[in-house]
Design an enzyme around this catalytic site. Structure first.
Site, PDB file in Angstrom:
ATOM      1  N   GLU A  82      21.209  49.700  39.191  1.00  5.48           N
ATOM      2  CA  GLU A  82      20.497  50.504  39.044  1.00  5.48           C
ATOM      3  C   GLU A  82      20.915  50.675  37.317  1.00  5.48           C
ATOM      4  OE1 GLU A  82      22.901  54.944  39.680  1.00  5.48           O
ATOM      5  OE2 GLU A  82      23.303  54.123  40.819  1.00  5.48           O
ATOM      6  N   GLU A 107      26.313  49.644  33.846  1.00  9.30           N
ATOM      7  CA  GLU A 107      26.560  50.716  32.523  1.00  9.30           C
ATOM      8  C   GLU A 107      27.682  50.451  31.009  1.00  9.30           C
ATOM      9  OE1 GLU A 107      27.327  53.688  31.030  1.00  9.30           O
ATOM     10  OE2 GLU A 107      26.607  54.218  32.563  1.00  9.30           O
ATOM     11  N   ASP A 134      24.931  46.183  28.285  1.00  2.00           N
ATOM     12  CA  ASP A 134      23.671  46.607  27.444  1.00  2.00           C
ATOM     13  C   ASP A 134      21.726  45.624  28.655  1.00  2.00           C
ATOM     14  OD1 ASP A 134      20.845  46.897  26.492  1.00  2.00           O
ATOM     15  OD2 ASP A 134      20.889  45.612  25.091  1.00  2.00           O
ATOM     16  N   ASP A 157      19.609  58.892  29.110  1.00  2.00           N
ATOM     17  CA  ASP A 157      20.109  59.411  27.549  1.00  2.00           C
ATOM     18  C   ASP A 157      18.668  60.085  27.368  1.00  2.00           C
ATOM     19  OD1 ASP A 157      20.401  60.366  25.166  1.00  2.00           O
ATOM     20  OD2 ASP A 157      22.154  59.369  24.756  1.00  2.00           O
ATOM     21  N   LYS A 161      15.934  64.511  20.500  1.00  3.01           N
ATOM     22  CA  LYS A 161      14.755  64.988  19.116  1.00  3.01           C
ATOM     23  C   LYS A 161      13.871  63.759  18.468  1.00  3.01           C
ATOM     24  CE  LYS A 161      18.988  66.345  16.338  1.00  3.01           C
ATOM     25  NZ  LYS A 161      20.303  66.042  15.680  1.00  3.01           N
ATOM     26  N   ASP A 193      15.747  64.774  33.958  1.00  4.04           N
ATOM     27  CA  ASP A 193      16.048  66.678  33.626  1.00  4.04           C
ATOM     28  C   ASP A 193      15.186  67.409  32.523  1.00  4.04           C
ATOM     29  OD1 ASP A 193      18.036  66.209  32.528  1.00  4.04           O
ATOM     30  OD2 ASP A 193      19.503  67.816  33.040  1.00  4.04           O
ATOM     31  N   THR A 228      23.075  65.679  42.636  1.00  8.59           N
ATOM     32  CA  THR A 228      24.214  65.706  41.952  1.00  8.59           C
ATOM     33  C   THR A 228      25.019  66.888  41.035  1.00  8.59           C
ATOM     34  OG1 THR A 228      23.804  64.977  39.240  1.00  8.59           O
ATOM     35  CG2 THR A 228      23.743  63.657  40.636  1.00  8.59           C
ATOM     36  N   LYS A 229      26.323  66.918  41.464  1.00 12.12           N
ATOM     37  CA  LYS A 229      26.712  68.165  40.472  1.00 12.12           C
ATOM     38  C   LYS A 229      26.243  68.896  39.627  1.00 12.12           C
ATOM     39  CE  LYS A 229      31.253  67.396  42.595  1.00 12.12           C
ATOM     40  NZ  LYS A 229      32.721  67.328  42.184  1.00 12.12           N
ATOM     41  N   PHE A 230      25.619  67.600  38.534  1.00 10.94           N
ATOM     42  CA  PHE A 230      25.310  68.020  37.080  1.00 10.94           C
ATOM     43  C   PHE A 230      23.791  69.009  37.601  1.00 10.94           C
ATOM     44  CE2 PHE A 230      21.670  66.724  33.879  1.00 10.94           C
ATOM     45  CZ  PHE A 230      23.093  67.607  32.482  1.00 10.94           C
TER      46      PHE A 230
END
Length: 263
Positions: A82, A107, A134, A157, A161, A193, A228-230
């Site tokens: 992951e 992570e 990384d 992420d 832009k 998302d 997830t909650k988000f």
């Protein structure tokens, strides 16, 4: 995000750079455009304590040679990577539901690593290890070809832009590298998302010759990926979420089953 937040490493040189392997790792390590920036983020006392006391117990240090997975986990088992597990909510849920699988979570941020360490201890997750480094370098140097049962990249992420889109993790060069590390029959599952990023993911994965789509376009969120909650909050506000699931076929003829992750 201001310009001062953005790292400016040397230009990305393509898959030839990513695939240089351990012999040239020191040279190649700074050659790709990183998909993250180091900032001073908030970290709780609990997360810091977990980093101080649990990191050596549950983490794997980055190295420029292939990871001995069986020795690391003390068993032979299918392994899922992951990338960018955030605060670890999804990783914990899936690892609890699938104790027969090994999970390697990558992570870079201290708060997320600290939170995941707390989850590992609280839930007694013996099938999870963390690498704080990384992800591109981890995949390139530490993951052997044809060794992964699956790869999860959830809500990376989006770099929304346009001038920053080149920093997105899911690019053709990295997907090619990932595909080479996935065993035949294994899968790559991405979720986002951001609709524009979802379209890019679908396009990039569709052009990777080692992978085949398990769906006609975007996939339904599988039951084994928890919401997830988000994500729940975003859906309530009318935001979309897109899943993309591709498999590396075992044979020349593609079969869409995902036996290593379905209940």
């Amino acid at each position: 995000m201001t310009n001062s937040d953005i790292l400016r490493p040397a230009p990305f040189d393509g898959l030839a750079t990513l695939a240089t392997g351990p012999a040239n790792a020191a040279t190649a390590a700074t050659a790709h455009i990183r998909s993250f920036v180091h900032r001073r983020g908030h970290i709780t006392l609990g997360q810091k304590e977990a980093l101080d006391t649990l990191l050596d117990k549950w983490s794997i240090k980055y190295t420029d040679r292939h990871l001995p997975v069986a020795a690391t986990f003390g068993r032979e088992a299918p392994t899922v990577l992951e990338i960018g597990f955030g605060m670890g909510e999804t990783t914990e849920t899936i690892a609890l539901a699938k104790p027969e699988l090994n999970f390697i979570g990558v992570e870079v941020f201290n708060a997320g690593v600290g939170a995941m360490l707390k989850r590992i201890e609280a839930s007694n997750l013996t099938n999870v290890r963390i690498i704080q480094h990384d992800a591109v370098e981890v995949v390139r140097d530490m993951i052997a070809p044809n060794s992964l049962a699956g790869v999860h990249v959830y809500f990376p992420d989006p770099w929304p832009k346009k001038r920053h889109n080149k920093r997105r993790l899911i690019q053709s060069t990295f997907v090619s590298l990932l595909a080479s590390r996935i065993a035949p029959g294994g899968y790559l599952h991405c979720a986002t998302d951001w609709e524009n990023y979802a379209e890019q993911m679908l396009d990039v994965l569709s052009r990777e010759p080692l992978l085949a789509n398990t769906a006609d376009g975007f996939a339904e969120r599988p039951a084994w990926r928890p919401q997830t909650k988000f994500e729940t909050r975003g859906l309530r506000l009318g935001h979309g979420v897109w899943d993309v699931i591709f498999e590396r076929p075992q044979f020349s003829r593609f079969t869409p089953a995902l036996p290593t992750v379905t209940p």
